[in-house]
Scaffold this motif. Structure first.
Motif, short mmCIF file in Angstrom:
data_model
loop_
_atom_site.label_atom_id
_atom_site.label_comp_id
_atom_site.label_asym_id
_atom_site.label_seq_id
_atom_site.Cartn_x
_atom_site.Cartn_y
_atom_site.Cartn_z
N ILE A 157 0.85 -1.19 0.00
CA ILE A 157 0.00 0.00 0.00
C ILE A 157 0.88 1.24 0.00
O ILE A 157 1.75 1.40 0.87
CB ILE A 157 -0.92 0.02 1.24
N PRO A 158 0.70 2.16 -0.95
CA PRO A 158 1.46 3.42 -0.92
C PRO A 158 1.08 4.23 0.32
O PRO A 158 -0.09 4.28 0.70
CB PRO A 158 1.00 4.14 -2.20
N VAL A 159 2.05 4.87 0.94
CA VAL A 159 1.76 5.63 2.16
C VAL A 159 0.80 6.78 1.90
O VAL A 159 0.12 7.25 2.82
CB VAL A 159 3.05 6.15 2.83
N GLU A 160 0.74 7.24 0.64
CA GLU A 160 -0.17 8.34 0.32
C GLU A 160 -1.63 7.99 0.57
O GLU A 160 -2.48 8.87 0.78
CB GLU A 160 -0.01 8.76 -1.15
N LEU A 161 -1.94 6.70 0.52
CA LEU A 161 -3.34 6.28 0.71
C LEU A 161 -3.83 6.49 2.13
O LEU A 161 -5.04 6.61 2.36
CB LEU A 161 -3.52 4.80 0.33
N LEU A 162 -2.92 6.54 3.10
CA LEU A 162 -3.35 6.70 4.49
C LEU A 162 -4.14 7.99 4.68
O LEU A 162 -5.26 7.97 5.19
CB LEU A 162 -2.14 6.66 5.43
#
Length: 204
Positions: A157-162
């Motif tokens: 999961i890309p951290v940007e999704l958080l």
């Protein structure tokens, strides 16, 4: 708080759901199309975010935990009974979300039964995390638990999704009557950039 390099990012926010309305029709439609049953408005929203944004979220009954929450390696011999009713013996290879009393969640895999959101819940702590894929895969296999969340994490999961997933969840819950309280976010905010060098003659 996060205390392990396998956790790339971690965020939590307190939300008052004492005046929360029913699950919005647009959320119900997505859940129905994916074959996901409705559970409660809060859990429905977390499932919706997982399906549409790709960021797993988990909600704890705030009255059943003692803040602050930590995401850390389990201590050998610790146990947690998960939402499926299974009691799991943990090792330091497992990441857990824990409060002052011990683990409340096998991070990225399944929440604990003792802190589950119920019909009488009036306040939740909503968490989101980004964890290394291999760590989740090994934990899920070790405990024989595979969930929609663990499947997402195993693919990376890309951290940007958080931030994206958490913001949309908050927006939906507020539109349903929730009141958002204090929150925090730790860790990376951008995924590492990958540079691929290609010679002109290699491009068709």
């Amino acid at each position: 708080k996060k205390s392990d390099k396998r956790t790339l990012a971690f965020g939590a926010v307190s939300i008052d759901i004492s005046s929360l309305g029913s699950t919005p029709p647009e959320v119900v439609r997505v859940l129905d199309a994916a074959g996901v049953r409705q559970i409660s408005p809060v859990v429905d929203v977390t499932n919706f975010i997982n399906l549409t944004v790709g960021q797993p979220l988990h909600a704890f009954d705030a009255d059943k935990i003692k803040l602050p929450l930590y995401i850390r390696p389990a201590t050998r011999g610790e146990k947690i009974t998960t939402l499926n009713g299974k009691t799991n013996l943990l090792t330091p290879d497992d990441l857990v979300v824990a409060d002052a009393n011990g683990p409340v969640d096998i991070a990225g895999v399944m929440g604990g039964a003792d802190t589950e959101v119920s019909k009488t819940t009036t306040k939740v702590v909503l968490i989101a995390s980004v964890i290394e894929a291999m760590s989740i895969r090994k934990t899920a296999q070790r405990h024989g638990i595979r969930t929609d969340a663990s499947a997402r994490y195993e693919r990376g999961i890309p951290v940007e999704l958080l931030n994206r997933g958490r913001a949309l969840a908050i927006e939906l819950l507020e539109s349903m009557g929730a009141k958002v309280g204090a929150g925090a976010r730790l860790g990376e905010v951008e995924s590492p950039k990958t540079i691929v060098e290609v010679k002109p003659e290699q491009i068709n």
